[in-house]
Scaffold this active site. Structure first.
Site, PDB file in Angstrom:
ATOM      1  N   GLU A  72      -6.958   2.916  -7.237  1.00  0.00           N
ATOM      2  CA  GLU A  72      -7.911   2.843  -6.139  1.00  0.00           C
ATOM      3  C   GLU A  72      -9.332   2.915  -6.691  1.00  0.00           C
ATOM      4  O   GLU A  72      -9.532   3.208  -7.873  1.00  0.00           O
ATOM      5  CB  GLU A  72      -7.652   4.008  -5.159  1.00  0.00           C
ATOM      6  CG  GLU A  72      -8.549   4.045  -3.914  1.00  0.00           C
ATOM      7  CD  GLU A  72      -8.414   2.810  -3.040  1.00  0.00           C
ATOM      8  OE1 GLU A  72      -8.931   1.747  -3.469  1.00  0.00           O
ATOM      9  OE2 GLU A  72      -7.838   2.899  -1.940  1.00  0.00           O
ATOM     10  N   ARG A 132       0.851  -1.181   0.000  1.00  0.00           N
ATOM     11  CA  ARG A 132       0.000   0.000   0.000  1.00  0.00           C
ATOM     12  C   ARG A 132       0.895   1.243   0.000  1.00  0.00           C
ATOM     13  O   ARG A 132       1.940   1.270   0.652  1.00  0.00           O
ATOM     14  CB  ARG A 132      -0.912   0.044   1.225  1.00  0.00           C
ATOM     15  CG  ARG A 132      -1.911   1.197   1.116  1.00  0.00           C
ATOM     16  CD  ARG A 132      -2.627   1.516   2.417  1.00  0.00           C
ATOM     17  NE  ARG A 132      -3.408   2.745   2.237  1.00  0.00           N
ATOM     18  CZ  ARG A 132      -3.964   3.432   3.213  1.00  0.00           C
ATOM     19  NH1 ARG A 132      -3.838   3.033   4.458  1.00  0.00           N
ATOM     20  NH2 ARG A 132      -4.648   4.534   2.950  1.00  0.00           N
ATOM     21  N   HIS A 133       0.478   2.275  -0.716  1.00  0.00           N
ATOM     22  CA  HIS A 133       1.269   3.507  -0.804  1.00  0.00           C
ATOM     23  C   HIS A 133       1.420   4.171   0.572  1.00  0.00           C
ATOM     24  O   HIS A 133       0.682   3.876   1.520  1.00  0.00           O
ATOM     25  CB  HIS A 133       0.618   4.492  -1.778  1.00  0.00           C
ATOM     26  CG  HIS A 133      -0.737   4.977  -1.339  1.00  0.00           C
ATOM     27  ND1 HIS A 133      -0.918   5.950  -0.388  1.00  0.00           N
ATOM     28  CD2 HIS A 133      -1.974   4.609  -1.733  1.00  0.00           C
ATOM     29  CE1 HIS A 133      -2.202   6.187  -0.202  1.00  0.00           C
ATOM     30  NE2 HIS A 133      -2.871   5.369  -1.002  1.00  0.00           N
ATOM     31  N   GLY A 134       2.345   5.114   0.664  1.00  0.00           N
ATOM     32  CA  GLY A 134       2.546   5.869   1.899  1.00  0.00           C
ATOM     33  C   GLY A 134       1.471   6.928   2.087  1.00  0.00           C
ATOM     34  O   GLY A 134       0.676   7.209   1.183  1.00  0.00           O
ATOM     35  N   LYS A 135       1.458   7.527   3.246  1.00  0.00           N
ATOM     36  CA  LYS A 135       0.462   8.546   3.582  1.00  0.00           C
ATOM     37  C   LYS A 135       0.638   9.775   2.697  1.00  0.00           C
ATOM     38  O   LYS A 135       1.751  10.224   2.435  1.00  0.00           O
ATOM     39  CB  LYS A 135       0.597   8.948   5.047  1.00  0.00           C
ATOM     40  CG  LYS A 135      -0.549   9.812   5.565  1.00  0.00           C
ATOM     41  CD  LYS A 135      -0.427  10.037   7.062  1.00  0.00           C
ATOM     42  CE  LYS A 135      -1.629  10.786   7.607  1.00  0.00           C
ATOM     43  NZ  LYS A 135      -1.531  10.993   9.073  1.00  0.00           N
ATOM     44  N   THR A 136      -0.490  10.337   2.249  1.00  0.00           N
ATOM     45  CA  THR A 136      -0.461  11.491   1.356  1.00  0.00           C
ATOM     46  C   THR A 136      -1.025  12.734   2.050  1.00  0.00           C
ATOM     47  O   THR A 136      -1.573  12.660   3.153  1.00  0.00           O
ATOM     48  CB  THR A 136      -1.291  11.240   0.088  1.00  0.00           C
ATOM     49  OG1 THR A 136      -2.691  11.229   0.446  1.00  0.00           O
ATOM     50  CG2 THR A 136      -0.932   9.910  -0.553  1.00  0.00           C
ATOM     51  N   MET A 137      -0.939  13.849   1.348  1.00  0.00           N
ATOM     52  CA  MET A 137      -1.467  15.104   1.877  1.00  0.00           C
ATOM     53  C   MET A 137      -2.990  15.054   1.987  1.00  0.00           C
ATOM     54  O   MET A 137      -3.570  15.613   2.919  1.00  0.00           O
ATOM     55  CB  MET A 137      -1.018  16.272   1.002  1.00  0.00           C
ATOM     56  CG  MET A 137       0.486  16.500   1.026  1.00  0.00           C
ATOM     57  SD  MET A 137       1.053  17.860  -0.007  1.00  0.00           S
ATOM     58  CE  MET A 137       0.459  19.271   0.949  1.00  0.00           C
ATOM     59  N   LEU A 138      -3.665  14.359   1.068  1.00  0.00           N
ATOM     60  CA  LEU A 138      -5.117  14.212   1.166  1.00  0.00           C
ATOM     61  C   LEU A 138      -5.503  13.260   2.290  1.00  0.00           C
ATOM     62  O   LEU A 138      -6.565  13.427   2.906  1.00  0.00           O
ATOM     63  CB  LEU A 138      -5.703  13.733  -0.172  1.00  0.00           C
ATOM     64  CG  LEU A 138      -5.794  14.788  -1.280  1.00  0.00           C
ATOM     65  CD1 LEU A 138      -6.372  14.173  -2.559  1.00  0.00           C
ATOM     66  CD2 LEU A 138      -6.646  15.973  -0.843  1.00  0.00           C
ATOM     67  N   ASN A 139      -4.668  12.256   2.558  1.00  0.00           N
ATOM     68  CA  ASN A 139      -4.903  11.405   3.733  1.00  0.00           C
ATOM     69  C   ASN A 139      -4.862  12.246   5.000  1.00  0.00           C
ATOM     70  O   ASN A 139      -5.697  12.091   5.909  1.00  0.00           O
ATOM     71  CB  ASN A 139      -3.841  10.308   3.844  1.00  0.00           C
ATOM     72  CG  ASN A 139      -3.946   9.246   2.771  1.00  0.00           C
ATOM     73  OD1 ASN A 139      -2.944   8.669   2.373  1.00  0.00           O
ATOM     74  ND2 ASN A 139      -5.151   8.968   2.279  1.00  0.00           N
ATOM     75  N   ARG A 151       0.922   8.731  -6.229  1.00  0.00           N
ATOM     76  CA  ARG A 151       1.308   8.270  -4.896  1.00  0.00           C
ATOM     77  C   ARG A 151       1.796   6.823  -4.908  1.00  0.00           C
ATOM     78  O   ARG A 151       2.682   6.448  -4.136  1.00  0.00           O
ATOM     79  CB  ARG A 151       0.143   8.440  -3.915  1.00  0.00           C
ATOM     80  CG  ARG A 151      -1.142   7.672  -4.255  1.00  0.00           C
ATOM     81  CD  ARG A 151      -2.298   8.180  -3.386  1.00  0.00           C
ATOM     82  NE  ARG A 151      -3.552   7.450  -3.515  1.00  0.00           N
ATOM     83  CZ  ARG A 151      -4.478   7.696  -4.420  1.00  0.00           C
ATOM     84  NH1 ARG A 151      -4.285   8.634  -5.342  1.00  0.00           N
ATOM     85  NH2 ARG A 151      -5.604   7.007  -4.429  1.00  0.00           N
TER      86      ARG A 151
END
Length: 273
Positions: free
Chosen positions: A125, A47-54, A97
């Site tokens: 996604e 799974r991708h890393g945490k993003t700004m939208l997260n 991402r």
């Protein structure tokens, strides 16, 4: 003089034999050390890393955002933890991402750092339609209201299938927005593209020469939906798949086998180094 020439000829012939020139030894050695197509694949699905939208708790499906500093750090740690695993290829969805995640992992790898990440839009996604970029809480509450349950009940019993189908149903009511936006996907649409994408990767990599290890960077809900499609007994871990977590799937003789889910051991190992 003739004896000298003859002696030189024998010596030259001996050198050729020892070096393998002209007698097929080099080719034989090359063949013995050449990589072969694997009999089994191990798919490292990350799974991708945490993003700004997260971070801002926004709906993020086909919409995209870069990894945060913390997101880059946890993915880099996963890459360090995976550095000794030789990947014969690396894939990701075509979302930034996921590409960023795959590239960070490949960069840390000591045996596969020269790989070019191959993107596939089928690994994206879920598409949430008109909810894209909205607050997660708004989407969740709308689904709970539509299902006639409390938000707490929805969150406790949520499955990728019920989630996707509810969003698709609600999104279809936004007729005007649907004219200019990609519609939210129902579960069948999502799982059909995900399974087709994975099957194509497996078919290709079973024919490629290499270690049998394949890196795939994708997204939390999509990974869970894919695993639920492949394995009847799969259940989403409480709280969902963590950022940079690894799910490992084996493929051999036409069958998929689930090995590990939501594995953070690579992140933890990388953080210690």
């Amino acid at each position: 003089m003739k004896k000298v020439v003859k002696l030189l000829g024998v010596l030259m012939l001996g050198l050729l034999v020892v070096s393998g020139c002209g007698n097929g030894n080099v080719k034989k050695d090359d063949a013995s050390t050449a990589k072969k197509a694997p009999e089994e694949l191990t798919l490292y699905i990350v799974r991708h890393g945490k993003t700004m939208l997260n971070t801002t708790d926004r709906v993020q499906g086909w919409s995209d955002a870069v990894l945060t500093k913390a997101g880059e750090d946890v993915v880099t740690a996963a890459g360090v933890g995976l550095k000794d695993i030789e990947f014969q290829n690396a894939y990701s969805s075509d979302s930034g991402r996921a590409i960023q995640t795959a590239n960070l992992i490949v960069k840390e790898n000591e045996k596969s750092s020269d790989l070019k990440v191959i993107t596939d839009e089928r690994l994206r996604e879920f598409n949430f339609g008109t909810y894209e970029g909205d607050l997660n809480h708004t989407m969740w509450q709308d689904i709970a209201d539509d299902q006639g349950v409390t938000l707490e009940e929805f969150m406790k019993n949520m499955t990728p299938e019920s989630f996707a189908n509810s969003v698709a149903k609600l999104d279809a009511k936004n007729v005007e927005e649907a004219k200019v936006n990609w519609p939210a996907e129902d579960y069948k649409t999502i799982t059909t593209r995900l399974k087709a994408g994975l099957d194509d990767i497996v078919e290709k990599e079973m024919k490629n020469e290499g270690s049998g290890n394949v890196l795939i960077a994708s997204h939390g809900l999509s990974i869970s939906a894919l695993l639920a499609t492949l394995f009847d007994d799969y259940k989403i871990p409480e709280g969902g798949l963590k950022n940079a977590s690894v799910c490992t799937v084996k493929y051999k003789d036409g069958k998929y086998t689930l090995d590990k889910i939501n594995d953070l051991s690579y992140v933890e190992a990388g953080q210690k180094k």
